[in-house]
Design a protein around this motif. Structure first.
Motif: not given
Length: 98
Positions: A16-43
């Motif tokens: 359960a701790r590992k799943r929570a950490e993985e979800e927190a990591d994924m949300l961090l990545v989502a926030r980063l790539f949701s920015t205009p610069d992040g969207e451009r880097v993903l593209e």
């Protein structure tokens, strides 16, 4: 509590701790790539690493290489993981002019 059930409880807690950490990591990545610069880097990553491109591509001599295919697959996997993070973060659709 028996030793087996105690061990199972510890394993469930760790999972359960590992799943929570993985979800927190994924949300961090989502926030980063949701920015205009992040969207451009993903593209750029999608274009550069050919997410939808074939994995086995002949080299200059017309030969296929499993090593090159594995490398291309790994590159695409990173981009696909970022896209999955965006879904977890609530962004259902991602569209670029790739």
């Amino acid at each position: 509590m028996s030793a087996i059930t105690e061990k199972q409880a510890v394993q469930r807690e760790a999972a359960a701790r590992k799943r929570a950490e993985e979800e927190a990591d994924m949300l961090l990545v989502a926030r980063l790539f949701s920015t205009p610069d992040g969207e451009r880097v993903l593209e750029l990553m999608m274009r550069r690493f050919g997410v939808l491109a074939p994995r086995f591509v002949p080299n200059e001599k017309g030969e296929l290489s499993a090593i090159r295919a594995g490398k291309r697959d790994g590159q695409a996997e990173v981009v696909l993981w970022v896209l999955q993070c965006l879904r977890v973060g609530g962004k259902e659709r991602v569209s670029f002019g790739v």
